[in-house]
Scaffold this motif. Structure first.
Motif, PDB file in Angstrom:
ATOM      1  N   PHE A 125       7.004  77.901  55.039  1.00 21.78           N
ATOM      2  CA  PHE A 125       8.076  77.929  56.034  1.00 21.78           C
ATOM      3  C   PHE A 125       9.467  77.891  55.406  1.00 21.78           C
ATOM      4  O   PHE A 125      10.452  78.143  56.091  1.00 21.78           O
ATOM      5  CB  PHE A 125       7.927  76.769  57.015  1.00 21.78           C
ATOM      6  N   VAL A 126       9.570  77.566  54.117  1.00 27.18           N
ATOM      7  CA  VAL A 126      10.888  77.374  53.507  1.00 27.18           C
ATOM      8  C   VAL A 126      11.684  78.675  53.486  1.00 27.18           C
ATOM      9  O   VAL A 126      12.821  78.733  53.941  1.00 27.18           O
ATOM     10  CB  VAL A 126      10.744  76.781  52.087  1.00 27.18           C
ATOM     11  N   ASN A 127      11.122  79.745  52.960  1.00 25.48           N
ATOM     12  CA  ASN A 127      11.814  81.028  52.907  1.00 25.48           C
ATOM     13  C   ASN A 127      11.170  82.043  53.834  1.00 25.48           C
ATOM     14  O   ASN A 127      11.483  83.227  53.766  1.00 25.48           O
ATOM     15  CB  ASN A 127      11.785  81.585  51.481  1.00 25.48           C
ATOM     16  N   GLY A 128      10.266  81.601  54.682  1.00 18.78           N
ATOM     17  CA  GLY A 128       9.465  82.517  55.488  1.00 18.78           C
ATOM     18  C   GLY A 128      10.251  83.244  56.555  1.00 18.78           C
ATOM     19  O   GLY A 128      11.352  82.872  56.943  1.00 18.78           O
ATOM     20  N   ILE A 129       9.619  84.316  57.039  1.00 14.20           N
ATOM     21  CA  ILE A 129      10.167  85.137  58.109  1.00 14.20           C
ATOM     22  C   ILE A 129       9.306  84.889  59.342  1.00 14.20           C
ATOM     23  O   ILE A 129       8.083  84.959  59.287  1.00 14.20           O
ATOM     24  CB  ILE A 129      10.124  86.628  57.724  1.00 14.20           C
ATOM     25  N   VAL A 130       9.932  84.609  60.458  1.00  9.84           N
ATOM     26  CA  VAL A 130       9.190  84.354  61.685  1.00  9.84           C
ATOM     27  C   VAL A 130       8.869  85.685  62.347  1.00  9.84           C
ATOM     28  O   VAL A 130       9.759  86.457  62.679  1.00  9.84           O
ATOM     29  CB  VAL A 130       9.988  83.443  62.643  1.00  9.84           C
ATOM     30  N   ARG A 131       7.569  85.943  62.520  1.00 11.01           N
ATOM     31  CA  ARG A 131       7.095  87.144  63.199  1.00 11.01           C
ATOM     32  C   ARG A 131       6.659  86.763  64.605  1.00 11.01           C
ATOM     33  O   ARG A 131       6.095  85.681  64.822  1.00 11.01           O
ATOM     34  CB  ARG A 131       5.921  87.771  62.443  1.00 11.01           C
ATOM     35  N   SER A 132       6.863  87.648  65.542  1.00  8.40           N
ATOM     36  CA  SER A 132       6.574  87.341  66.937  1.00  8.40           C
ATOM     37  C   SER A 132       5.098  87.063  67.196  1.00  8.40           C
ATOM     38  O   SER A 132       4.774  85.992  67.671  1.00  8.40           O
ATOM     39  CB  SER A 132       7.079  88.468  67.833  1.00  8.40           C
ATOM     40  N   PRO A 133       4.167  87.976  66.889  1.00  2.00           N
ATOM     41  CA  PRO A 133       2.784  87.612  67.182  1.00  2.00           C
ATOM     42  C   PRO A 133       2.090  86.844  66.055  1.00  2.00           C
ATOM     43  O   PRO A 133       1.045  86.267  66.261  1.00  2.00           O
ATOM     44  CB  PRO A 133       2.098  88.962  67.388  1.00  2.00           C
ATOM     45  N   GLY A 134       2.661  86.794  64.858  1.00  2.00           N
ATOM     46  CA  GLY A 134       1.924  86.240  63.733  1.00  2.00           C
ATOM     47  C   GLY A 134       2.415  84.932  63.176  1.00  2.00           C
ATOM     48  O   GLY A 134       1.810  84.398  62.258  1.00  2.00           O
ATOM     49  N   GLY A 135       3.479  84.368  63.689  1.00  2.00           N
ATOM     50  CA  GLY A 135       3.989  83.114  63.150  1.00  2.00           C
ATOM     51  C   GLY A 135       4.864  83.334  61.928  1.00  2.00           C
ATOM     52  O   GLY A 135       5.596  84.306  61.835  1.00  2.00           O
ATOM     53  N   VAL A 136       4.769  82.439  60.960  1.00  2.00           N
ATOM     54  CA  VAL A 136       5.607  82.493  59.769  1.00  2.00           C
ATOM     55  C   VAL A 136       4.914  83.322  58.689  1.00  2.00           C
ATOM     56  O   VAL A 136       3.765  83.064  58.337  1.00  2.00           O
ATOM     57  CB  VAL A 136       5.905  81.075  59.234  1.00  2.00           C
ATOM     58  N   GLN A 137       5.643  84.301  58.177  1.00  5.35           N
ATOM     59  CA  GLN A 137       5.142  85.097  57.058  1.00  5.35           C
ATOM     60  C   GLN A 137       5.898  84.632  55.818  1.00  5.35           C
ATOM     61  O   GLN A 137       7.127  84.619  55.799  1.00  5.35           O
ATOM     62  CB  GLN A 137       5.395  86.575  57.303  1.00  5.35           C
ATOM     63  N   PRO A 138       5.168  84.222  54.761  1.00  2.00           N
ATOM     64  CA  PRO A 138       5.840  83.738  53.556  1.00  2.00           C
ATOM     65  C   PRO A 138       6.721  84.819  52.911  1.00  2.00           C
ATOM     66  O   PRO A 138       6.450  86.013  53.018  1.00  2.00           O
ATOM     67  CB  PRO A 138       4.698  83.364  52.617  1.00  2.00           C
ATOM     68  N   ALA A 139       7.773  84.369  52.255  1.00  2.50           N
ATOM     69  CA  ALA A 139       8.693  85.278  51.588  1.00  2.50           C
ATOM     70  C   ALA A 139       8.030  85.881  50.350  1.00  2.50           C
ATOM     71  O   ALA A 139       7.105  85.292  49.773  1.00  2.50           O
ATOM     72  CB  ALA A 139       9.961  84.525  51.187  1.00  2.50           C
ATOM     73  N   PRO A 140       8.493  87.040  49.902  1.00  2.00           N
ATOM     74  CA  PRO A 140       7.932  87.645  48.701  1.00  2.00           C
ATOM     75  C   PRO A 140       8.133  86.795  47.437  1.00  2.00           C
ATOM     76  O   PRO A 140       7.372  86.896  46.490  1.00  2.00           O
ATOM     77  CB  PRO A 140       8.691  88.973  48.575  1.00  2.00           C
ATOM     78  N   SER A 141       9.124  85.916  47.447  1.00  2.00           N
ATOM     79  CA  SER A 141       9.360  85.063  46.280  1.00  2.00           C
ATOM     80  C   SER A 141       8.282  83.988  46.119  1.00  2.00           C
ATOM     81  O   SER A 141       8.191  83.366  45.068  1.00  2.00           O
ATOM     82  CB  SER A 141      10.737  84.404  46.386  1.00  2.00           C
ATOM     83  N   ASP A 142       7.473  83.774  47.143  1.00  2.00           N
ATOM     84  CA  ASP A 142       6.386  82.801  47.082  1.00  2.00           C
ATOM     85  C   ASP A 142       5.071  83.430  46.638  1.00  2.00           C
ATOM     86  O   ASP A 142       4.007  82.853  46.850  1.00  2.00           O
ATOM     87  CB  ASP A 142       6.182  82.149  48.456  1.00  2.00           C
ATOM     88  N   GLY A 143       5.139  84.563  46.001  1.00  2.00           N
ATOM     89  CA  GLY A 143       3.947  85.313  45.628  1.00  2.00           C
ATOM     90  C   GLY A 143       3.005  84.572  44.695  1.00  2.00           C
ATOM     91  O   GLY A 143       1.783  84.685  44.824  1.00  2.00           O
TER      92      GLY A 143
END
Length: 155
Positions: A38-56
């Motif tokens: 959740f720190v750098n994540g992107i909030v998606r409407s149907p899917g919740g939080v998507q992690p940022a690419p930097s958290d790979g």
């Protein structure tokens, strides 16, 4: 009122934290989630939080392959064998060493905090490490268990 024996209290907390960490690592292998997504994540409407690419790197060692969960489980089984203790570790100097226990518990805290199911085990492990530190600072020692054997019916 008696005095609190810190290393005994720490041992009980450590056993609880270790069993909890083994259980959480098992469930963490089934339901893989990176705790800090959740720190750098992107909030998606149907899917919740998507992690940022930097958290790979975390996604690859926690979600894609459960390396952290396996390491956490192996370390927790080792700590459980160390705390309970297994017969070949009884009455050895390493079994009575507080710094070894503190380091192992802090390492368990580090691994368990990385995946979602291990956060409570990480908190308990950290508390146990603090209690062992307090026991060491107060000068407590673990007695060699020569006189702790069964008394054959005497209470």
């Amino acid at each position: 009122m008696g005095n609190l024996v810190w290393h005994e209290y720490a041992r009980y907390v450590s056993l609880t934290a270790t069993v909890y960490t083994i259980w959480s690592a098992f469930w963490g292998m089934l339901y893989r989630k990176f705790i800090f997504d959740f720190v750098n994540g992107i909030v998606r409407s149907p899917g919740g939080v998507q992690p940022a690419p930097s958290d790979g790197i975390f996604i690859s060692i926690i979600v894609k392959a459960p390396i952290v969960q396996i390491l956490s489980m192996v370390l927790a089984i080792g700590i459980l064998a160390f705390e309970y203790p297994v017969p070949f570790l009884k009455n050895t100097a390493i079994h009575r060493s507080f710094p070894v226990r503190i380091i192992l518990l802090l390492l368990q805290t580090f691994f368990a905090i990385l995946y979602y199911q291990g956060t409570n085990g990480a908190i308990y492990s950290f508390i146990a490490a603090l209690c062992y530190t307090r026991a060491q600072l107060k000068g407590e020692t673990m007695a060699e268990a020569k006189d702790n054997k069964g008394r054959g019916g005497r209470a």
